[in-house]
Design a protein around this motif. Sequence first.
Motif: not given
Length: 257
Positions: A196, A231-232, A221, A241, A199-200, A223, A237, A227
């Motif tokens: 996570d 978004l999580f 990625v 993941e 990705v964030f 996004f 998202f 962010r």
Amino acid sequence: MVIAHAQRNFARAAQAPLVALQDVNLHCAPGSFTALIGPSGCGKSTLLRLIAGLDRPDAGSVKVAADDPERLQKAGRLGIAFQDAALLPWRTVTQNIRLPLDITGQYQAGDAARIAALVELVGLQRFEAALPAQLSGGMRQRVAIARALVTRPDVLLLDEPFGALDQILRRSMNLELQRIWLERPTTTVLVTHGIDEAVFLADRIVVMHGNPGRVAAVIDVPFARPRAPQLFVEPAFRALEEQVAEVLYAQRGGAHP
């Protein structure tokens, strides 16, 4: 930053050398944010040490800004923060941030304003005179990040800087790191065990496998930044993941948990 066919071996008594990294190829564009993720022992930190100029490859090459990492590291053009903030307990927040300038003899009176700006950047106003023992774990990591930025580095290297924090604090520090990076976009490489987190924060996720350590996949990625915390929990998202996890656990020959 260009890594070409990098290999790193470690000698072992009465055994064949341990191949920690083999034929690693990676390109990180200026101003990009790259996350390295993989199981323990796959060579993530070894690769980061090669980029930092703290170690050298046995084969292949590592170039940062078309230069030798060791030379850039000595010139203060590489900023590094580890899982352990490693602050000097007798130095205040401000004094710990200026430590790289003191070590290299670069500190000048005019740098005080720059250090004050870094204190504000990492959100530690009113704690300038605090000692590490008076700070929370997250605050100590903010000091470590500010210290890594004080020399205006070309590249920021982060080796699991939030790995020792609990999940709630780690999520908060992910948001803080994004804010800091958006205000001072520096080419950044982050080693993490958190899918996570990768990705964030990242533009690209480099998934590594071990035995020997190698790049298994590079995943973009999509996004836009900034962010938001929401978004999580968004489906896109979660799907990304899942994509990272599938590559990460593929080496085990079965589905991931």
